[in-house]
Scaffold this active site. Structure first.
Site, PDB file in Angstrom:
ATOM      1  N   GLY A  59       0.822  -1.218   0.000  1.00  9.91           N
ATOM      2  CA  GLY A  59       0.000   0.000   0.000  1.00  9.91           C
ATOM      3  C   GLY A  59       0.848   1.258   0.000  1.00  9.91           C
ATOM      4  O   GLY A  59       0.515   2.236   0.661  1.00  9.91           O
ATOM      5  N   TYR A 214     -13.187  -3.587  10.603  1.00 10.68           N
ATOM      6  CA  TYR A 214     -11.893  -2.892  10.526  1.00 10.68           C
ATOM      7  C   TYR A 214     -11.188  -3.022  11.880  1.00 10.68           C
ATOM      8  O   TYR A 214     -10.017  -3.375  11.949  1.00 10.68           O
ATOM      9  CB  TYR A 214     -12.098  -1.426  10.153  1.00 10.68           C
TER      10      TYR A 214
HETATM   11  N1  LIG Z   1      -5.524   6.736   9.003  1.00  8.65           N
HETATM   12  C1  LIG Z   1      -5.570   6.417  10.282  1.00  8.65           C
HETATM   13  O1  LIG Z   1      -6.020   7.204  11.121  1.00  8.65           O
HETATM   14  C2  LIG Z   1      -5.073   5.087  10.731  1.00  8.65           C
HETATM   15  C3  LIG Z   1      -5.139   4.788  12.094  1.00  8.65           C
HETATM   16  C4  LIG Z   1      -4.688   3.551  12.526  1.00  8.65           C
HETATM   17  C5  LIG Z   1      -4.155   2.652  11.617  1.00  8.65           C
HETATM   18  N2  LIG Z   1      -4.113   2.946  10.292  1.00  8.65           N
HETATM   19  C6  LIG Z   1      -3.558   1.960   9.362  1.00  8.65           C
HETATM   20  O2  LIG Z   1      -2.580   2.565   8.538  1.00  8.65           O
HETATM   21  C7  LIG Z   1      -2.425   1.776   7.364  1.00  8.65           C
HETATM   22  C8  LIG Z   1      -2.332   2.684   6.158  1.00  8.65           C
HETATM   23  O3  LIG Z   1      -3.584   3.306   5.942  1.00  8.65           O
HETATM   24  P1  LIG Z   1      -3.746   4.844   5.532  1.00  8.65           P
HETATM   25  O4  LIG Z   1      -4.322   5.533   6.692  1.00  8.65           O
HETATM   26  O5  LIG Z   1      -2.517   5.366   4.918  1.00  8.65           O
HETATM   27  O6  LIG Z   1      -4.938   4.707   4.464  1.00  8.65           O
HETATM   28  P2  LIG Z   1      -4.967   4.886   2.884  1.00  8.65           P
HETATM   29  O7  LIG Z   1      -4.507   6.237   2.502  1.00  8.65           O
HETATM   30  O8  LIG Z   1      -6.318   4.463   2.485  1.00  8.65           O
HETATM   31  O9  LIG Z   1      -3.898   3.836   2.368  1.00  8.65           O
HETATM   32  C9  LIG Z   1      -4.157   2.474   2.409  1.00  8.65           C
HETATM   33  C10 LIG Z   1      -3.297   1.775   1.386  1.00  8.65           C
HETATM   34  O10 LIG Z   1      -3.602   0.368   1.398  1.00  8.65           O
HETATM   35  C11 LIG Z   1      -3.831  -0.025   0.077  1.00  8.65           C
HETATM   36  N3  LIG Z   1      -4.720  -1.173  -0.036  1.00  8.65           N
HETATM   37  C12 LIG Z   1      -6.021  -1.275   0.338  1.00  8.65           C
HETATM   38  N4  LIG Z   1      -6.512  -2.458  -0.013  1.00  8.65           N
HETATM   39  C13 LIG Z   1      -5.514  -3.132  -0.620  1.00  8.65           C
HETATM   40  C14 LIG Z   1      -5.407  -4.411  -1.217  1.00  8.65           C
HETATM   41  N5  LIG Z   1      -6.453  -5.236  -1.278  1.00  8.65           N
HETATM   42  N6  LIG Z   1      -4.232  -4.783  -1.759  1.00  8.65           N
HETATM   43  C15 LIG Z   1      -3.166  -3.952  -1.727  1.00  8.65           C
HETATM   44  N7  LIG Z   1      -3.206  -2.733  -1.186  1.00  8.65           N
HETATM   45  C16 LIG Z   1      -4.368  -2.323  -0.639  1.00  8.65           C
HETATM   46  C17 LIG Z   1      -4.445   1.185  -0.594  1.00  8.65           C
HETATM   47  O11 LIG Z   1      -4.340   1.026  -1.995  1.00  8.65           O
HETATM   48  P3  LIG Z   1      -5.412   1.713  -2.999  1.00  8.65           P
HETATM   49  O12 LIG Z   1      -4.876   3.070  -3.268  1.00  8.65           O
HETATM   50  O13 LIG Z   1      -5.373   0.820  -4.200  1.00  8.65           O
HETATM   51  O14 LIG Z   1      -6.740   1.708  -2.315  1.00  8.65           O
HETATM   52  C18 LIG Z   1      -3.577   2.271  -0.025  1.00  8.65           C
HETATM   53  O15 LIG Z   1      -2.356   2.364  -0.699  1.00  8.65           O
HETATM   54  C19 LIG Z   1      -3.607   0.814   7.334  1.00  8.65           C
HETATM   55  O16 LIG Z   1      -3.165  -0.470   7.726  1.00  8.65           O
HETATM   56  C20 LIG Z   1      -4.530   1.382   8.390  1.00  8.65           C
HETATM   57  O17 LIG Z   1      -5.314   0.366   8.977  1.00  8.65           O
HETATM   58  C21 LIG Z   1      -4.563   4.154   9.825  1.00  8.65           C
END
Ligand SMILES: NC(=O)c1ccc[n+]([C@@H]2O[C@H](COP(=O)([O-])OP(=O)(O)OC[C@H]3O[C@@H](n4cnc5c(N)ncnc54)[C@H](OP(=O)(O)O)[C@@H]3O)[C@@H](O)[C@H]2O)c1
Ligand SMILES: *[C@@H]1O[C@H](CO)[C@@H](O)[C@H](O)[C@H]1NC(C)=O
Length: 336
Positions: A59, A214
């Site tokens: 990702g 989630y």
């Molecule tokens: N944002 C928060 O507040 C927060 C808090 C706690 C934990 N997290 C964790 O941080 C991590 C990163 O998330 P983010 O906040 O940066 O969100 P994000 O901007 O939505 O990024 C998520 C990434 O995961 C990819 N992804 C989703 N489904 C996938 C799949 N089936 N195969 C391969 N890649 C996939 C997305 O690709 P696409 O562009 O193709 O969708 C995107 O690159 C996640 O594990 C999330 O649970 C986030």
């Protein structure tokens, strides 16, 4: 003058002052919360260079993963961006190369929601990469109300956030061991606390609202990470996991109208930037301080505590054994 006295003498004066003070108090409180959140945003000052290291980031085409990739590229690492969307991934790759002058950036196709895709990606890595120094499980997704099921018949959020990374780790474990000292970093979430993993429903198709899964999937990340660390003891492959903070990223994109409006006000107003959100991942991937640490939870680049349920090792073991079945690992696959 007479006009001012006239205004002062009415009860409007009292009401207006009251309203103005209330608004000022609310604004001041919100500004202080925002300021507090900004200054407590963990910053990792590790200077570690990563030349000669190969890092896989899932990702890496957006959000926290993109900032992680950019930072590690800036430290000289060779980056394998494992992404399902090759178009955005290649655009981000070009951006990183331009910004960091590091052209050792590769894009490879990986859809974690598809076991076939995970297997194809892993087979490619095993064939082409003699060494993986860091594997960062960053990709993640959340649904809103309605659930979805993967092509393998697995609930999609669990498939993407837990079973996909579980399968991928197995398929890459021999390369990682061969590359030791190596690190696995898992992006979990403090929101795990809002859930519990139901052992009787590890493939929770039909759960409503699907958003709840989630939290469950992030709890599963924690059980996985702790059990994995135990199994990797003595191999010099470490596993640590983290909460990135509450981050203004794409993860909230599935919140439907009109809930997305207040949600947007919160994420834009109070959540940290994706760059701040990448700091703890970067810390765990690079810092010498954690070279020999494994099985620990981090937040703002510091060790954090877990709730009692997360420390239940027996439950962690059961989830692992069921995950082997749901991820359809075969006797021919590497064992951990
Ligand atoms: N944002 C928060 O507040 C927060 C808090 C706690 C934990 N997290 C964790 O941080 C991590 C990163 O998330 P983010 O906040 O940066 O969100 P994000 O901007 O939505 O990024 C998520 C990434 O995961 C990819 N992804 C989703 N489904 C996938 C799949 N089936 N195969 C391969 N890649 C996939 C997305 O690709 P696409 O562009 O193709 O969708 C995107 O690159 C996640 O594990 C999330 O649970 C986030
Ligand atoms: C980690 O362990 C190795 C030996 O396995 C040692 O050489 C190194 O100094 C240790 N690093 C830290 C930061 O404790």
């Amino acid at each position: 003058m007479g006009f001012i006295f006239g205004w002062l003498s009415t009860e409007h004066y009292v009401r207006d002052i009251f309203l103005m003070t209330s608004v000022a108090a609310i604004v001041a409180t919100l500004m202080s919360i925002r300021f507090y959140l900004r200054i407590t945003a963990g910053r990792c000052f590790t200077e570690t260079k990563m030349e000669g290291k190969t890092v896989i980031i899932t990702g890496a085409n957006s959000g926290i993963g993109k900032e992680t990739a950019k930072d590690l590229a800036g430290r000289g690492a060779r980056i394998i961006m494992a992404c399902r969307n090759l178009e955005t991934a290649n655009a981000v790759k070009d951006e990183i190369v331009k910004e960091t002058q590091n052209n050792k950036i590769l894009v490879k196709k990986l859809d974690l929601g598809s076991q076939k895709s995970v297997r194809e990606f892993a087979a490619d890595i095993v064939k082409t990469e003699p060494k993986i120094d860091v594997l960062i499980h960053n990709a993640g997704m959340a649904l809103a109300f309605r659930g979805q099921t993967s092509e393998d018949g697995v609930e999609l959020t669990m498939a993407t956030n837990h079973y996909g990374p579980f399968l991928l780790t197995h398929l890459l474990i021999d390369v990682l061991k061969k590359s030791a000292p190596a690190r696995i970093v898992i992006v979990a979430s403090e929101l795990y606390r809002l859930s519990s993993v139901n052992l009787a429903k590890l493939n929770p198709i039909g759960t409503f609202p699907a958003a709840y899964l989630y939290y469950v999937s992030k709890f599963a990340n924690i059980y996985f990470a702790r059990e994995l660390a135990k199994r990797l003891e003595g191999t010099k492959v470490t596993v640590n996991f983290l909460h990135p903070g509450m981050i203004d990223s794409g993860i909230w994109r599935n919140v439907p109208f009109p809930l997305n409006l207040p949600m947007m006000a919160i994420t834009k107003g109070f959540f940290k930037t994706t760059k701040a959100g990448a700091q703890t991942t970067i810390y765990l991937a690079t810092s010498d301080e954690v070279a020999n640490v494994s099985g620990k939870y981090y937040m703002d680049c510091k060790e954090a505590s877990l709730n009692a349920a997360a420390l239940d090792e027996e439950k962690g073991l059961k989830i692992w054994e069921e995950s082997v079945k749901i991820a359809k690992l075969t006797p021919q696959d590497p064992k951990i």
